[in-house]
Write a protein that holds these residues in place. Structure first.
Motif, PDB file in Angstrom:
ATOM      1  N   VAL A  16      79.248  56.996 -72.873  1.00  0.00           N
ATOM      2  CA  VAL A  16      79.747  57.331 -74.234  1.00  0.00           C
ATOM      3  C   VAL A  16      81.149  57.731 -74.162  1.00  0.00           C
ATOM      4  N   THR A  60      76.633  68.462 -62.208  1.00  0.00           N
ATOM      5  CA  THR A  60      77.852  68.668 -62.967  1.00  0.00           C
ATOM      6  C   THR A  60      78.495  67.386 -63.786  1.00  0.00           C
ATOM      7  N   ARG A  61      77.829  66.337 -63.259  1.00  0.00           N
ATOM      8  CA  ARG A  61      78.250  65.017 -63.878  1.00  0.00           C
ATOM      9  C   ARG A  61      77.509  65.144 -65.543  1.00  0.00           C
ATOM     10  N   ASN A  87      77.141  69.059 -70.797  1.00  0.00           N
ATOM     11  CA  ASN A  87      77.322  69.849 -69.712  1.00  0.00           C
ATOM     12  C   ASN A  87      76.257  70.844 -69.508  1.00  0.00           C
ATOM     13  N   TYR A 107      88.600  81.599 -69.278  1.00  0.00           N
ATOM     14  CA  TYR A 107      87.671  81.534 -70.267  1.00  0.00           C
ATOM     15  C   TYR A 107      87.502  83.204 -70.844  1.00  0.00           C
ATOM     16  N   THR A 109      73.193  61.866 -73.996  1.00  0.00           N
ATOM     17  CA  THR A 109      73.494  61.516 -72.495  1.00  0.00           C
ATOM     18  C   THR A 109      74.861  61.846 -71.944  1.00  0.00           C
ATOM     19  N   TYR A 110      75.450  62.820 -72.987  1.00  0.00           N
ATOM     20  CA  TYR A 110      76.966  63.300 -72.531  1.00  0.00           C
ATOM     21  C   TYR A 110      76.682  64.779 -72.554  1.00  0.00           C
ATOM     22  N   PHE A 168      73.438  74.572 -55.883  1.00  0.00           N
ATOM     23  CA  PHE A 168      74.788  74.693 -55.613  1.00  0.00           C
ATOM     24  C   PHE A 168      75.607  76.084 -56.447  1.00  0.00           C
ATOM     25  N   PRO A 169      76.412  76.675 -55.810  1.00  0.00           N
ATOM     26  CA  PRO A 169      76.910  77.728 -56.444  1.00  0.00           C
ATOM     27  C   PRO A 169      78.196  77.464 -57.540  1.00  0.00           C
ATOM     28  N   VAL A 170      77.894  76.529 -58.275  1.00  0.00           N
ATOM     29  CA  VAL A 170      79.013  75.983 -59.347  1.00  0.00           C
ATOM     30  C   VAL A 170      79.527  77.444 -60.095  1.00  0.00           C
ATOM     31  N   LEU A 171      78.434  77.884 -60.561  1.00  0.00           N
ATOM     32  CA  LEU A 171      78.437  79.426 -61.153  1.00  0.00           C
ATOM     33  C   LEU A 171      77.711  80.352 -60.666  1.00  0.00           C
ATOM     34  N   VAL A 198      85.340  72.968 -74.579  1.00  0.00           N
ATOM     35  CA  VAL A 198      86.502  73.354 -74.176  1.00  0.00           C
ATOM     36  C   VAL A 198      87.168  72.279 -73.274  1.00  0.00           C
ATOM     37  N   GLU A 199      86.731  71.154 -72.770  1.00  0.00           N
ATOM     38  CA  GLU A 199      87.111  70.242 -72.287  1.00  0.00           C
ATOM     39  C   GLU A 199      87.908  69.191 -73.105  1.00  0.00           C
ATOM     40  N   ARG A 201      93.841  74.287 -68.300  1.00  0.00           N
ATOM     41  CA  ARG A 201      93.610  73.000 -67.657  1.00  0.00           C
ATOM     42  C   ARG A 201      93.876  72.021 -68.862  1.00  0.00           C
ATOM     43  N   GLY A 254      84.576  75.290 -62.230  1.00  0.00           N
ATOM     44  CA  GLY A 254      83.291  76.131 -61.217  1.00  0.00           C
ATOM     45  C   GLY A 254      83.694  75.582 -60.019  1.00  0.00           C
ATOM     46  N   PHE A 255      82.879  75.936 -58.924  1.00  0.00           N
ATOM     47  CA  PHE A 255      82.842  75.528 -57.609  1.00  0.00           C
ATOM     48  C   PHE A 255      81.891  74.319 -57.563  1.00  0.00           C
ATOM     49  N   GLN A 256      82.653  73.214 -57.206  1.00  0.00           N
ATOM     50  CA  GLN A 256      81.789  72.027 -57.240  1.00  0.00           C
ATOM     51  C   GLN A 256      82.049  71.395 -55.624  1.00  0.00           C
ATOM     52  N   TRP A 280      81.108  81.754 -67.537  1.00  0.00           N
ATOM     53  CA  TRP A 280      82.599  81.390 -67.305  1.00  0.00           C
ATOM     54  C   TRP A 280      83.757  82.070 -67.412  1.00  0.00           C
ATOM     55  N   ARG A 285     100.138  72.353 -66.339  1.00  0.00           N
ATOM     56  CA  ARG A 285      98.812  72.403 -65.725  1.00  0.00           C
ATOM     57  C   ARG A 285      98.934  72.087 -64.174  1.00  0.00           C
ATOM     58  N   TYR A 308      75.121  72.360 -66.083  1.00  0.00           N
ATOM     59  CA  TYR A 308      75.198  72.504 -64.667  1.00  0.00           C
ATOM     60  C   TYR A 308      74.162  72.791 -63.905  1.00  0.00           C
ATOM     61  N   TYR A 327      97.019  71.242 -61.471  1.00  0.00           N
ATOM     62  CA  TYR A 327      96.085  70.157 -60.979  1.00  0.00           C
ATOM     63  C   TYR A 327      96.915  68.881 -61.199  1.00  0.00           C
TER      64      TYR A 327
END
Lengths: 204, 300
Positions: free
Chosen positions: A38, B67-68, B61, B243, B58-59, B165-168, B119-120, B257, A169-171, B235, A113, B63, A115
């Motif tokens: 989407v 993460t996708r 966040n 954040y 379907t969209y 996974f240690p994403v957070l 936030v993205e 970002r 985050g850490f990915q 965050w 930015r 985690y 990155y």
């Protein structure tokens, strides 16, 4: 390996260009028709960026593959390099035209930015490589061509770093890309260095 | 305390879905406390493209499931949401484990059509069903001295592939100031489009704070703690410079970002135009008072 190399020798370079170019219109088609979910803009941007990184890794693997296991992809290296640059350009175009849209915002993003700064630096380093990816330049530049094309090393590191930095985050996935890139560069270390003037038996 | 706020966004702003047209909250609002919420002229909402059930579900966040953006829709079905209970503790008169069903039997569920701003820099309009958090907090009885409310998401490694996974730092944690938590706009959502909220959207109950960036609206809540000190939030722990605790939608304060001046509504396809982001995500009238005298650039 011998037979594999023989088979590879029979594959024409244009076939690699064609195969490598196919994902571009296909992904664009998917984006238009909803096949990328989407939010197709970010998805397309990501797909092109990831393809560029994968091709970059393949290009960096050519030399170690030949040296360590005898697999000879040298014939396709220029095609891989040119395709890498093409996907970087597509990635950048999606970002500029579809994602950010505002010209004033683009420059602000590049400067502000980190990155994006890093990603743009990688792109800039790749421009002279793409421009000189032809026989005329190789002849014209002689030994300087090889030296110039070592710019791909910092470009690759910056490209991998760009992906790690943009992840929230850490990915794990971006880190894997950066590790592979670093590994492929490390494999070159004993015999080549970015700043050493020693004669290269074989590099890039 | 239900019906303290009525929608300005109407079903014209979300996917027309015939089955739900008869339960528009505009009507609920008319039947309830009054017309106060209908002040904004209808044309102010024109140009908003609808968000479909598919887009909303379907969209995501989330985690804990990857993460996708499509990971939660693919993997969140493993989360067991029945039975479910919420531990409410800290500075409350009646601490304890509250069974989800017991909570629901006490709460008035109503529809709230809110803008949702990540936030993205993407956004949606979502027709939530839920109850006011204030009602739940009052059920437990907030004690004198309670200043903040802390929330925790379930942490279940056997049901959440992403927490490997240690994403957070798990579990996911969020927090609000008590007055933010008690605000009529702040709800606990239990449904979308009149359907039970899907796992990928935070089943069985999640916070929705429409004037803050989406990550504040913590999902699949198992614990609510009233405290007297500002609680740590996930965050903010991962990137304090990026954040803040407040994380109010603010087009004038950029994230390192992303520019926050504009956003892209999900659903516009490959050639979607960006739209200007509204102060407090369009809820300035309702919530600006909460932050009077505060420097919002510092308290981002």
């Amino acid at each position: 390996m011998q037979t594999l190399n023989q088979i590879l020798r029979r594959i024409p370079v244009w076939a690699v260009y064609l195969l490598g170019a196919l994902p571009a219109p296909w992904l664009f088609y998917l984006g238009v028709t909803g096949g990328l979910g989407v939010e197709p803009i970010k998805a397309l941007e990501h797909e092109f960026g990831e393809l560029a990184l994968q091709l970059l890794i393949l290009g960096l693997a050519v030399t170690p593959l030949r040296r360590f296991i005898g697999l000879n992809l040298m014939k396709f290296r220029r095609a891989i390099g040119v395709l890498t640059f093409a996907y970087v350009v597509l990635h950048l175009l999606v970002w500029l035209v579809l994602d950010v849209q505002l010209l004033s915002q683009i420059w602000a993003d590049i400067v502000k930015r980190p990155y994006i700064t890093v990603g743009m630096a990688a792109f800039v380093l790749m421009i002279p490589l793409a421009v000189t990816s032809n026989n005329w330049s190789v002849r014209r530049l002689g030994p300087r061509w090889r030296k110039l094309h070592r710019l791909v090393y910092p470009a690759a590191i910056l490209g991998g770093l760009h992906y790690v930095m943009l992840a929230k985050g850490f990915q794990i996935e971006p880190v894997i890309y950066l590790l592979i890139i670093s590994g492929l560069l490390l494999l070159r270390l004993p015999i080549s260095g970015l700043l050493t003037r020693s004669r290269q038996a074989d590099s890039a | 305390m239900a019906h303290r706020w009525t929608n300005k966004l109407t079903h014209a702003d979300v996917t027309p879905k015939a089955a739900f047209l008869n339960r528009r909250q505009v009507m609920a609002g008319l039947a309830g406390v009054g017309l106060a919420g209908l002040a904004r002229p209808a044309d102010a909402q024109e140009g908003l493209e609808p968000n479909s059930w598919e887009e909303i579900t379907t969209y995501n966040n989330y985690y804990e499931f990857g993460t996708r953006k499509d990971d939660p829709a693919k993997y969140a079905h493993t989360l067991v949401t029945e039975p479910w209970s919420v531990k409410i503790d800290g500075l409350v008169d009646r601490p304890g484990d509250y069974a989800f069903q017991d909570i629901m039997s006490e709460m008035t569920v109503e529809e709230r059509i809110y803008r949702f701003r990540c936030v993205e820099a993407w956004s949606m309009v979502i027709p939530w069903d839920g109850f006011e958090l204030a009602d739940l907090l009052n059920m437990a009885g907030v004690q004198e001295g309670g200043k903040y409310v802390a929330f925790e998401t379930a942490y279940r490694p056997d049901q959440m592939p992403g927490v490997a996974f240690p994403v957070l730092e798990w579990p996911y944690r969020e927090g609000l100031r008590l007055d933010e938590a008690m605000h009529p706009l702040t709800i606990m959502a239990t449904g979308i489009y009149g359907e039970t909220i899907p796992n990928q959207n935070g089943a069985p109950l999640r916070l929705v704070v429409p004037w803050k960036y989406g990550f504040k609206s913590i999902k699949s809540i198992v614990r609510i703690t009233v405290t007297d000190t500002q609680p740590p939030t996930s965050w903010n722990m991962a990137g304090p410079r990026e954040y803040g605790f407040y994380s109010n939608v603010n087009p004038n304060v950029d994230h390192p970002r992303w520019s926050q001046g504009s956003e892209r509504r999900i659903g516009g396809g490959l050639f979607a135009k960006r739209e200007p982001t509204l102060m407090f995500n369009g809820y300035e009238e309702e919530v600006a008072g909460l932050y009077e005298g505060m420097d919002l650039a510092k308290n981002y």
